[in-house]
Design an enzyme around this catalytic site. Structure first.
Site, mmCIF file in Angstrom:
data_model
loop_
_atom_site.group_PDB
_atom_site.id
_atom_site.type_symbol
_atom_site.label_atom_id
_atom_site.label_comp_id
_atom_site.label_asym_id
_atom_site.label_seq_id
_atom_site.Cartn_x
_atom_site.Cartn_y
_atom_site.Cartn_z
ATOM 1 N N GLY A 1 46.532 43.880 45.631
ATOM 2 C CA GLY A 1 46.985 42.927 46.635
ATOM 3 C C GLY A 1 47.852 43.520 47.732
ATOM 4 O O GLY A 1 48.189 42.843 48.700
ATOM 5 N N PRO B 1 47.940 50.459 55.594
ATOM 6 C CA PRO B 1 47.479 50.791 56.943
ATOM 7 C C PRO B 1 46.265 51.714 56.878
ATOM 8 O O PRO B 1 46.249 52.670 56.093
ATOM 9 C CB PRO B 1 48.675 51.528 57.555
ATOM 10 C CG PRO B 1 49.842 51.166 56.716
ATOM 11 C CD PRO B 1 49.309 50.933 55.337
ATOM 12 N N LEU C 1 49.359 59.056 59.245
ATOM 13 C CA LEU C 1 49.532 60.435 59.683
ATOM 14 C C LEU C 1 49.523 61.375 58.474
ATOM 15 O O LEU C 1 50.333 61.215 57.554
ATOM 16 C CB LEU C 1 50.851 60.603 60.444
ATOM 17 C CG LEU C 1 50.979 61.973 61.123
ATOM 18 C CD1 LEU C 1 50.179 61.990 62.432
ATOM 19 C CD2 LEU C 1 52.430 62.334 61.400
ATOM 20 N N GLY C 2 48.614 62.322 58.491
ATOM 21 C CA GLY C 2 48.614 63.372 57.476
ATOM 22 C C GLY C 2 49.652 64.423 57.857
ATOM 23 O O GLY C 2 49.866 64.671 59.042
ATOM 24 N N TYR D 1 53.212 70.031 49.492
ATOM 25 C CA TYR D 1 53.242 70.369 50.921
ATOM 26 C C TYR D 1 54.619 70.945 51.303
ATOM 27 O O TYR D 1 54.766 71.510 52.388
ATOM 28 C CB TYR D 1 52.990 69.155 51.813
ATOM 29 C CG TYR D 1 51.652 68.462 51.656
ATOM 30 C CD1 TYR D 1 50.643 68.991 50.853
ATOM 31 C CD2 TYR D 1 51.389 67.282 52.323
ATOM 32 C CE1 TYR D 1 49.439 68.338 50.721
ATOM 33 C CE2 TYR D 1 50.175 66.624 52.193
ATOM 34 C CZ TYR D 1 49.208 67.146 51.384
ATOM 35 O OH TYR D 1 48.013 66.485 51.257
ATOM 36 N N HIS E 1 47.667 64.488 42.255
ATOM 37 C CA HIS E 1 47.122 65.342 43.315
ATOM 38 C C HIS E 1 45.726 65.877 43.001
ATOM 39 O O HIS E 1 44.902 66.061 43.877
ATOM 40 C CB HIS E 1 48.082 66.507 43.582
ATOM 41 C CG HIS E 1 47.976 67.064 44.971
ATOM 42 N ND1 HIS E 1 49.070 67.505 45.669
ATOM 43 C CD2 HIS E 1 46.926 67.238 45.797
ATOM 44 C CE1 HIS E 1 48.677 67.930 46.865
ATOM 45 N NE2 HIS E 1 47.389 67.780 46.957
#
Lengths: 117, 144
Positions: free
Chosen positions: A12, A16, A20-21, A51, A109
């Site tokens: 639910g 978006p 942005l990566g 990252y 991941h």
């Protein structure tokens, strides 16, 4: 329409559709990148422990005037974490790095090293 | 992870780089279903079977590297389609993923590109989508 175009997830939650990566943007630069992205209308960011820039992403969010509830933040567990305790610790550590109380979306991941708890 | 959801530390949980058998494994063994599977999807890399499998389980696809690391932005065919819709090659590639039902994660640290990537306000025709799904890299005369 705080998020622009969204999809609805199976629980639910609205997500978006354009985010942005941040892979390969280093921890120092990403703070500015996130802030600039927020200025041009981004409300969703995708990062990962691996990252190495979660802290910078968190700062970028903190330095904007946007409410936390208007941001959709995704991160991923370290690929090396493979058990229950490690996962628990990794989540608390990620929250610390972001300086936030919750993560909108947490991903495993990769299926290697998969801990099912 | 499920406990973190109950504790309010995490709102939703998902997976990344999971193949069909990995998805089946987690769906059969967990109590909270993953909401997304984040995988690589772009023109000339469309794992249709895996996408359909996830879709049937109501797991959304998040597309990483939707611009193929910029590799295809000079591809003549992609440029031809972009021109047809009066958009940039990047916008064409993002619209393609969006119309496949994906969440897209374009990376950029350039403000002009960020704006361009966020403003996708056109529709690729069904006919062109079918052609683009089949488009393969190095299909024609790409410089060696």
């Amino acid at each position: 329409m705080k998020f622009g175009k969204t999809l609805t997830l199976n629980n639910g939650v609205e997500i978006p559709q354009i985010q942005l990566g941040t892979w390969l943007i280093n921890n120092d630069d990403v703070r500015k990148t996130v802030r600039q992205a927020i200025d041009v209308g981004y409300r969703a960011f995708d990062t990962a422990k691996d990252y190495g820039n979660e802290r910078g992403v968190g700062k970028g969010i903190w330095n904007s005037d946007i409410e936390r509830s208007d941001i959709f933040l995704t991160t991923k567990l370290p690929t090396a974490v493979k058990d229950y305790e490690g996962t628990k610790e990794a989540i608390d550590e990620a929250l610390d790095r972001f300086g936030l109380k919750y993560i909108d979306l947490l991903l495993i991941h990769s299926p290697q090293n998969l801990g099912l708890k | 992870m499920e406990e973190a959801v109950k504790a309010g530390k995490v709102r939703s949980i998902g997976i990344s780089n999971f193949l069909q058998e990995d998805v089946a494994n987690i769906v059969n063994n967990g109590t909270i279903e993953p909401v997304v599977n984040q995988i690589e999807v772009h023109i000339n890399k469309v794992p249709m079977d895996l996408m359909k499998y996830c879709n049937d389980l109501d797991i959304k696809i998040e597309a990483y590297s939707p611009l193929a690391h910029g590799r295809l932005l000079k591809d003549p065919k992609i440029n031809k389609y972009a021109k047809k819709y009066n958009v940039s090659p990047a916008q064409l590639m993002l619209a393609f993923d969006l119309q496949l039902g994906c969440i897209v994660l374009p990376k950029s640290d350039n403000v002009a590109e960020m704006k361009e990537n966020l403003n996708i306000n056109f529709q690729i025709s069904d006919e062109d989508m079918k052609k683009l799904v089949k488009l393969k890299e190095n299909d024609q005369n790409v410089a060696v």
